[in-house]
Scaffold this motif. Structure first.
Motif, PDB file in Angstrom:
ATOM      1  N   THR A 274     -42.610 -34.753  24.430  1.00  0.00           N
ATOM      2  CA  THR A 274     -43.373 -33.819  25.810  1.00  0.00           C
ATOM      3  C   THR A 274     -44.253 -34.136  26.469  1.00  0.00           C
ATOM      4  N   CYS A 275     -44.451 -35.234  27.144  1.00  0.00           N
ATOM      5  CA  CYS A 275     -45.110 -35.499  28.551  1.00  0.00           C
ATOM      6  C   CYS A 275     -44.151 -35.572  29.243  1.00  0.00           C
ATOM      7  N   THR A 276     -41.957 -35.871  29.209  1.00  0.00           N
ATOM      8  CA  THR A 276     -41.344 -35.799  29.795  1.00  0.00           C
ATOM      9  C   THR A 276     -41.307 -33.773  30.983  1.00  0.00           C
ATOM     10  N   GLY A 277     -41.500 -33.415  28.773  1.00  0.00           N
ATOM     11  CA  GLY A 277     -41.188 -31.991  29.563  1.00  0.00           C
ATOM     12  C   GLY A 277     -42.413 -31.250  30.709  1.00  0.00           C
ATOM     13  N   VAL A 278     -43.741 -31.951  30.685  1.00  0.00           N
ATOM     14  CA  VAL A 278     -44.909 -31.416  30.980  1.00  0.00           C
ATOM     15  C   VAL A 278     -44.820 -31.619  32.594  1.00  0.00           C
ATOM     16  N   ILE A 279     -44.151 -33.004  32.882  1.00  0.00           N
ATOM     17  CA  ILE A 279     -44.829 -33.868  33.915  1.00  0.00           C
ATOM     18  C   ILE A 279     -42.933 -33.430  34.950  1.00  0.00           C
ATOM     19  N   TRP A 280     -42.265 -32.942  34.241  1.00  0.00           N
ATOM     20  CA  TRP A 280     -40.950 -32.443  35.023  1.00  0.00           C
ATOM     21  C   TRP A 280     -41.131 -31.094  35.246  1.00  0.00           C
ATOM     22  N   SER A 281     -41.979 -30.210  33.999  1.00  0.00           N
ATOM     23  CA  SER A 281     -41.721 -28.609  34.322  1.00  0.00           C
ATOM     24  C   SER A 281     -42.098 -27.836  35.674  1.00  0.00           C
TER      25      SER A 281
ATOM     26  N   SER B  29     -36.733 -24.647  33.087  1.00  0.00           N
ATOM     27  CA  SER B  29     -36.976 -24.254  31.717  1.00  0.00           C
ATOM     28  C   SER B  29     -36.063 -25.387  30.479  1.00  0.00           C
ATOM     29  N   VAL B  30     -35.150 -26.448  30.312  1.00  0.00           N
ATOM     30  CA  VAL B  30     -35.173 -27.194  29.435  1.00  0.00           C
ATOM     31  C   VAL B  30     -36.496 -27.987  29.814  1.00  0.00           C
ATOM     32  N   ASN B  31     -36.984 -28.010  30.822  1.00  0.00           N
ATOM     33  CA  ASN B  31     -38.829 -29.336  30.810  1.00  0.00           C
ATOM     34  C   ASN B  31     -39.611 -28.109  29.568  1.00  0.00           C
ATOM     35  N   ILE B  32     -39.121 -26.891  29.986  1.00  0.00           N
ATOM     36  CA  ILE B  32     -40.289 -26.125  28.865  1.00  0.00           C
ATOM     37  C   ILE B  32     -40.393 -26.120  27.875  1.00  0.00           C
ATOM     38  N   ALA B  33     -38.382 -25.850  27.107  1.00  0.00           N
ATOM     39  CA  ALA B  33     -37.943 -26.393  26.219  1.00  0.00           C
ATOM     40  C   ALA B  33     -38.317 -27.666  25.449  1.00  0.00           C
ATOM     41  N   MET B  34     -38.262 -28.832  26.035  1.00  0.00           N
ATOM     42  CA  MET B  34     -38.334 -30.361  26.209  1.00  0.00           C
ATOM     43  C   MET B  34     -40.224 -30.034  25.431  1.00  0.00           C
ATOM     44  N   ALA B  35     -40.955 -29.163  25.996  1.00  0.00           N
ATOM     45  CA  ALA B  35     -42.365 -30.112  25.865  1.00  0.00           C
ATOM     46  C   ALA B  35     -42.786 -29.179  24.457  1.00  0.00           C
ATOM     47  N   GLY B  36     -41.838 -28.323  24.376  1.00  0.00           N
ATOM     48  CA  GLY B  36     -43.021 -27.169  23.354  1.00  0.00           C
ATOM     49  C   GLY B  36     -41.749 -27.185  21.825  1.00  0.00           C
ATOM     50  N   THR B  37     -40.560 -28.015  22.254  1.00  0.00           N
ATOM     51  CA  THR B  37     -40.585 -28.577  21.020  1.00  0.00           C
ATOM     52  C   THR B  37     -40.787 -30.251  20.438  1.00  0.00           C
ATOM     53  N   GLY B  38     -41.788 -31.324  21.262  1.00  0.00           N
ATOM     54  CA  GLY B  38     -42.403 -32.064  21.663  1.00  0.00           C
ATOM     55  C   GLY B  38     -43.860 -31.725  20.807  1.00  0.00           C
ATOM     56  N   ILE B  39     -44.535 -30.732  21.453  1.00  0.00           N
ATOM     57  CA  ILE B  39     -45.455 -31.094  20.739  1.00  0.00           C
ATOM     58  C   ILE B  39     -45.417 -30.141  19.316  1.00  0.00           C
ATOM     59  N   TYR B  40     -44.354 -29.075  19.280  1.00  0.00           N
ATOM     60  CA  TYR B  40     -44.038 -29.039  17.712  1.00  0.00           C
ATOM     61  C   TYR B  40     -43.987 -29.963  16.632  1.00  0.00           C
TER      62      TYR B  40
END
Length: 107
Positions: free
Chosen positions: A53-60, A75-86
């Motif tokens: 989640t943190c990687t997704g948010v920071i790198w987005s 786009s890949v980091n938004i997907a990472m943040a979204g799946t991590g939050i879920y």
């Protein structure tokens, strides 16, 4: 159409650079996290999902402040943040809001 492909090919974050391939391979992390949606929540890891989640948010955020803009990275980091939050929400709901009473051993 050919000019658009030529523009993508010659873009500073295009397929001739690591700025294209690194985010492309990073999609594997998001795909693996999606595959884990069927995993029981008690088997999920807080440290792993917090890192995703943190990687997704920071790198987005970073992908939008660099020049040139790297929408593949975004786009890949938004997907990472979204799946991590879920996944975190599933784990938290299971650990703290589960209505089932804990199993008590009979003597």
């Amino acid at each position: 159409m050919a000019s658009k492909l030529q523009a993508l090919w010659n873009h500073p974050a295009g397929p001739k650079t690591i700025h294209f391939w690194a985010p492309t391979f990073k999609w594997g992390i998001s795909i693996a996290n999606i595959a884990d949606f069927s995993k029981p929540p008690e088997k999920l890891s807080y440290p792993q999902q917090i890192a995703v989640t943190c990687t997704g948010v920071i790198w987005s955020r970073y992908s939008m402040v660099i020049t040139p803009k790297n929408f593949n990275l975004f786009s890949v980091n938004i997907a990472m943040a979204g799946t991590g939050i879920y996944q975190l929400s599933r784990k938290i709901r299971n650990d703290y809001f589960n209505e089932e009473a804990p199993a008590v051993a009979k003597e």
